[in-house]
Scaffold this active site. Structure first.
Site, PDB file in Angstrom:
ATOM      1  CE  LYS A 292      -4.421  -1.288   0.159  1.00 35.75           C
ATOM      2  NZ  LYS A 292      -5.444  -0.772  -0.773  1.00 35.75           N
TER       3      LYS A 292
ATOM      4  CB  SER B 147      -0.595  -8.000  -0.918  1.00 34.22           C
ATOM      5  OG  SER B 147      -1.518  -8.735  -0.133  1.00 34.22           O
TER       6      SER B 147
END
Length: 401
Positions: A51, A300
């Site tokens: 992110k 991720s």
């Protein structure tokens, strides 16, 4: 829609400010699945999530005067930390709105990075509504976690790096929440090599993009260990990109997610949160779909609550029957508990817990019930231990996990 040029510009913009994470071959997972598996370790970012890329790219493209006034974001954790971390580095005031159920580790990390945290509601939708109100009330700029061109372009640098480091990859498996990560990766991948298959994966309890991709009514809800991708409504921009660039969206259940988290820790010696492990869970759940292919998995994020991680690891040991609970009915007589313990020890069991109950009304007043939790080397060894207890004359049954 965004283009490869947008992603390349984002890569230049954020270079040196985020980690260029490694893409490494996973030999054990390759042997397990029949695919040639490579892992993109985005949990190596400072905030342990991809992110950062989109958040930083968005912040850097804002007018300096806008940045100085401040930004607002809503997030279940990773986007929050990415915005907070880079906002502080750039001197940008940041307010982060998070659902009340956000894991404590993500809330505290966001505060540590200097952001003002507002906890509200039970879902991302509740947080989004409050974030919109604060944005309007204070005249700030909203940094969307996925439905934003610059955020998507920043996330797309993950795919750019993967295909630069391993041009032979023919399949990329990417977690999907709102769709920002896969939108960026798929845009980059299809522009560089249209033959590359881009596969999205969602938690079965939150299949929003899967429903949109297949033209089905939106559904889902409930508890999931993949809270980072527990999104009820996919983005409008990301839906369009996913339909244009993604080959398929698959679903994984909670058990597969737990198994993937445990495998990352036990085999790759790395920590993955539930959402971060979704790509591996997809590979494990659909092995025949990927057998013989060169597969890139996007890990991720690695922000998982330690208690949840501990619970997942114990549950996996129970599924593998390396931890077994045995219920034994005995007469309420002296010495029998010692005999059980001796029998288990001689069979090689490591006793973890003993519960001795004699007051259950379902039992005779002369009987007792013993529940023994023990550790075995593997499922075969567990069978040997149970057989030894039965051979010693005890009425024993394995308690279903």
């Amino acid at each position: 829609m965004i283009e490869l040029t947008d992603i390349r510009e984002a890569a230049v913009r954020i270079a040196g400010r985020v980690v260029r994470t490694p893409l490494l071959r996973a030999s054990v997972l390759s042997d397990m699945t029949g695919a040639d598996v490579f892992i993109k370790f985005e949990n190596h970012q400072f905030t342990a999530s991809f992110k950062e890329r989109g958040a930083l790219n968005k912040l850097l493209t804002l007018d300096p005067a806008v940045r100085a006034h401040g930004v607002v974001a809503m997030s279940a954790g990773n986007h929050a930390q990415g915005v907070a971390f880079h906002a502080r580095r750039l001197g940008v005031p940041a307010i982060i709105v998070m659902p009340r159920a956000t894991p404590l580790t993500k809330v505290e990390n966001t505060r540590t990075h200097g952001a003002e945290v507002v906890l509200v509601g039970d879902s991302l939708a509740d947080a989004a509504r409050r974030a919109a109100e604060i944005t309007a009330e204070r005249g700030l700029t909203f940094v969307h976690p996925y439905d934003d061109r610059q955020v998507i372009a920043g996330a797309g640098t993950v795919g750019l790096e993967m295909l630069q480091d391993r041009p032979g990859l023919d399949t990329l498996i990417v977690p999907i929440g709102g769709g920002g990560l896969i939108s960026g990766i798929a845009t980059a991948a299809k522009a560089l090599d249209p033959a590359v298959q881009v596969i999205g994966v969602q938690a079965a309890r939150y299949p929003a993009m899967h429903c949109a991709f297949n033209g089905a009514a939106l559904a889902g809800g409930g508890s999931t260990i993949a809270e980072g991708i527990a999104v009820k409504y996919p983005g409008e921009l990301t839906q369009a990109i996913v339909r244009a660039c993604v080959d398929e969206v698959l679903l994984v259940d909670e058990q597969a997610l737990e198994e993937a988290v445990a495998l990352y820790l036990n085999i790759e010696k790395t920590v993955a949160e539930g959402a971060g492990a979704a790509a591996l869970a997809c590979l494990l759940s659909h092995r025949e779909r990927f057998r013989g292919r060169s597969v890139g998995l996007v890990l991720s994020g690695g922000n998982i609550d330690p208690r949840l991680l501990a619970s997942i690891l114990v549950r996996e040991l129970m599924r593998e029957r390396r931890i077994v609970k045995l219920r034994i009915a005995i007469a309420d007589q002296p010495g029998l508990l010692a005999r059980i313990s001796t029998t288990l020890g001689e069979a090689g069991a490591n006793i973890l817990e003993v519960q001795h109950q004699r007051s259950l009304l379902a039992l005779s007043a002369r009987d007792a019930n013993v529940e023994v939790t023990f550790e075995a080397m593997d499922a075969g060894h567990a069978d040997v231990i149970v057989a030894a207890v039965c051979a010693a004359g005890f009425d024993a049954a394995v308690v279903s996990s």
